[in-house]
Scaffold this active site. Structure first.
Site, PDB file in Angstrom:
ATOM      1  N   ASP A  51       0.990  -1.205   0.002  1.00 26.65           N
ATOM      2  CA  ASP A  51       0.108  -0.028  -0.113  1.00 26.65           C
ATOM      3  C   ASP A  51       0.835   1.262   0.188  1.00 26.65           C
ATOM      4  O   ASP A  51       0.558   2.231  -0.815  1.00 26.65           O
ATOM      5  CB  ASP A  51      -0.975  -0.063   1.209  1.00 26.65           C
ATOM      6  CG  ASP A  51      -0.564   0.036   2.505  1.00 26.65           C
ATOM      7  OD1 ASP A  51       0.510  -0.070   2.824  1.00 26.65           O
ATOM      8  OD2 ASP A  51      -1.297   0.173   3.476  1.00 26.65           O
ATOM      9  N   SER A 140      -6.645  -3.400  14.867  1.00 19.57           N
ATOM     10  CA  SER A 140      -7.590  -2.756  16.086  1.00 19.57           C
ATOM     11  C   SER A 140      -7.383  -1.313  16.061  1.00 19.57           C
ATOM     12  O   SER A 140      -8.375  -0.490  16.420  1.00 19.57           O
ATOM     13  CB  SER A 140      -7.206  -3.455  17.300  1.00 19.57           C
ATOM     14  OG  SER A 140      -5.587  -3.543  17.497  1.00 19.57           O
ATOM     15  N   ASP A 188      -5.612  -0.323   6.095  1.00 14.99           N
ATOM     16  CA  ASP A 188      -6.453  -0.713   6.959  1.00 14.99           C
ATOM     17  C   ASP A 188      -7.614   0.046   7.217  1.00 14.99           C
ATOM     18  O   ASP A 188      -8.730  -0.462   7.606  1.00 14.99           O
ATOM     19  CB  ASP A 188      -5.644  -0.731   8.417  1.00 14.99           C
ATOM     20  CG  ASP A 188      -4.171  -1.651   8.341  1.00 14.99           C
ATOM     21  OD1 ASP A 188      -4.224  -2.415   7.410  1.00 14.99           O
ATOM     22  OD2 ASP A 188      -3.542  -1.483   9.290  1.00 14.99           O
TER      23      ASP A 188
HETATM   24  C1  GLA Z   1       0.084  -2.619   8.529  1.00 17.99           C
HETATM   25  C2  GLA Z   1      -0.099  -1.270   7.711  1.00 17.99           C
HETATM   26  C3  GLA Z   1      -0.707  -1.299   6.495  1.00 17.99           C
HETATM   27  C4  GLA Z   1       0.132  -2.089   5.430  1.00 17.99           C
HETATM   28  C5  GLA Z   1       0.246  -3.333   6.284  1.00 17.99           C
HETATM   29  C6  GLA Z   1       1.240  -4.272   5.317  1.00 17.99           C
HETATM   30  O1  GLA Z   1      -1.474  -3.330   8.729  1.00 17.99           O
HETATM   31  O2  GLA Z   1      -0.934  -0.375   8.795  1.00 17.99           O
HETATM   32  O3  GLA Z   1      -0.797   0.058   5.874  1.00 17.99           O
HETATM   33  O4  GLA Z   1       1.258  -1.448   5.151  1.00 17.99           O
HETATM   34  O5  GLA Z   1       0.996  -3.311   7.452  1.00 17.99           O
HETATM   35  O6  GLA Z   1       0.577  -4.592   4.123  1.00 17.99           O
END
Ligand code: GLA
Length: 402
Positions: A51, A140, A188
């Site tokens: 991302d 979370s 997320d």
């Molecule tokens: C965490 C980060 C996301 C992403 C993942 C790995 O969850 O918050 O933005 O980079 O790691 O894919």
């Protein structure tokens, strides 16, 4: 994130209302103004550490939530009681505290970020419960951010379009980046804000175009296995990986000025750039470039209902995260190995940032119990740890619970 004590089991909005009334007399005085909001956790099917490289991700909002019952106030004070341990935190909207106070940072951060973006916020008193495992790699923190955003906004200011929901996701990400100080990507918060029942969400992190990918879950279930192992060095290693990707981009750009991020790099370009990159930087870039392609291939496979192909792509993703990106852990590897050998196991890989946390599995629905038993046993034999296995269902993004 800072551990937020969680509670097991189902969340009952009616029971939560009663707890609010018992805790806050002002809620008892105006029960008709009480609201219940929730933010879901997420599990990423594939597209890990892509991302923040403007690549593709395929997360699912899950039926595990952070839920708050709240009564709005006009005193510009936010106060939150965590039902799991009875602790209360508060802050004033017009004198936001500095971060460093635990989970309330996420609420204050979202209040700050909403205000910065011109969304008016209000005070409230709330009680909070959760059936989402905390600090386990199921986001979370994003769940808390999105639930907080819905709590902080007046009913007539809340998102009613997908565009607003996307803006809210970006506001929550900004809270985490610029207030809490974690350089996460958008995945997320996007999943927690825009998730859909029955579907995974394909997001192009460059254009922010997205679409729902309906999951063929009649005969298969999504199963999360929690390694129950601490997420060692997760924050510092996460930031280090981001820097390595930025370094790879800079070095490749020195020869190819059109490259703005690893999204612009394909495997041929990467091979031609071998003389520019040291070994480690090369491996990091190889993961990101190949993982982006795996996301697109996985969407194809899911839409064809080709679960064997999904299994191969999950396996390749896990190997790449383990060997090239180096964000797996002995526990996650053991869990994937156990799942691969277990009855009914179709696909298995680590999910989320890594360094501990969870795996995501596709399992034949009628063999989930055998799968769970076998994985738990093998995992305990391999590590001495008691993992946890849970079926998760793709659910809707954050909002008011009716
Ligand atoms: C965490 C980060 C996301 C992403 C993942 C790995 O969850 O918050 O933005 O980079 O790691 O894919």
């Amino acid at each position: 994130m800072t551990p937020l004590p969680g509670a097991e089991g189902d969340l009952d909005p009616t029971a939560l209302r009663e707890r609010l009334i018992a805790r806050y007399p002002i809620a008892a005085e105006a029960p008709e103004t009480i609201e219940v909001v929730r933010g879901p956790g997420r599990v990423n099917l594939i597209g890990e550490h892509t991302d923040y490289n403007e690549g593709f991700v395929l997360p699912v909002a899950i039926d595990r939530w952070i839920m708050m019952a709240l009564v709005p106030t006009d005193d510009r004070v936010v106060e939150l009681t965590l039902l799991a341990d009875g602790t209360t935190s508060r802050f004033e909207l017009d004198a936001l505290p500095r971060p460093g106070r635990g989970s309330i940072d996420y609420v204050a951060g979202v209040a700050w970020s909403l205000s910065e973006s011109g969304w008016p916020v209000r005070g409230f008193r709330a009680v909070l419960a959760s059936n989402l495992p905390m600090s386990a790699g199921l986001s979370s923190s994003a769940a808390l951010e999105l639930a907080s955003a819905w709590a902080l906004l007046d009913a007539d200011r809340r998102p009613d379009t997908d565009q607003d929901r996307m803006e809210l996701a970006r506001i929550a990400q900004r809270a985490e980046n610029d207030f809490v100080g974690v350089r996460c990507g958008l995945m997320d918060q996007f999943a927690s804000s825009l998730g859909r029942p029955g579907a995974a969400m394909l997001l192009d992190c460059r254009s922010l175009d997205y679409r729902a990918v309906t999951l063929p879950l009649e005969e298969h279930a999504l199963v999360v296995c929690d390694s129950a192992s601490p997420r060692r060095l997760a924050a510092s290693q996460y930031n280090a990986r981001r820097e390595q990707c930025e370094r790879a981009t800079r070095l490749i750009r020195s020869r190819r000025p059109s490259v703005k991020s690893l999204r612009d790099v394909d495997s041929a370009t990467l091979a031609e750039s071998a003389d520019l990159l040291d070994d480690e930087t090369m491996r990091r870039a190889q993961h990101v470039v190949s993982e982006n392609q795996r996301v697109l291939d996985c969407v194809d496979a899911l839409e064809r209902g080709d679960m064997e192909a999904v299994g191969r792509l999950f396996a390749a993703s896990h190997a790449s995260l383990r060997d090239l990106y180096e964000v797996s852990s002995p526990e996650l590897d053991a869990l994937v190995e156990a799942a691969t050998a277990a009855p009914g196991g179709v696909a298995a890989r680590m999910t989320g940032a890594g360094f501990g946390g969870c795996t995501i599995n596709v399992v034949e629905r009628n063999r989930v119990d055998d799968f769970a038993e076998s994985v738990t046993l093998s995992y305990r034999r391999a590590t001495g740890l008691t993992g946890r296995v849970m079926v998760v269902n793709p659910s809707a993004g954050a909002g008011v619970v009716e």
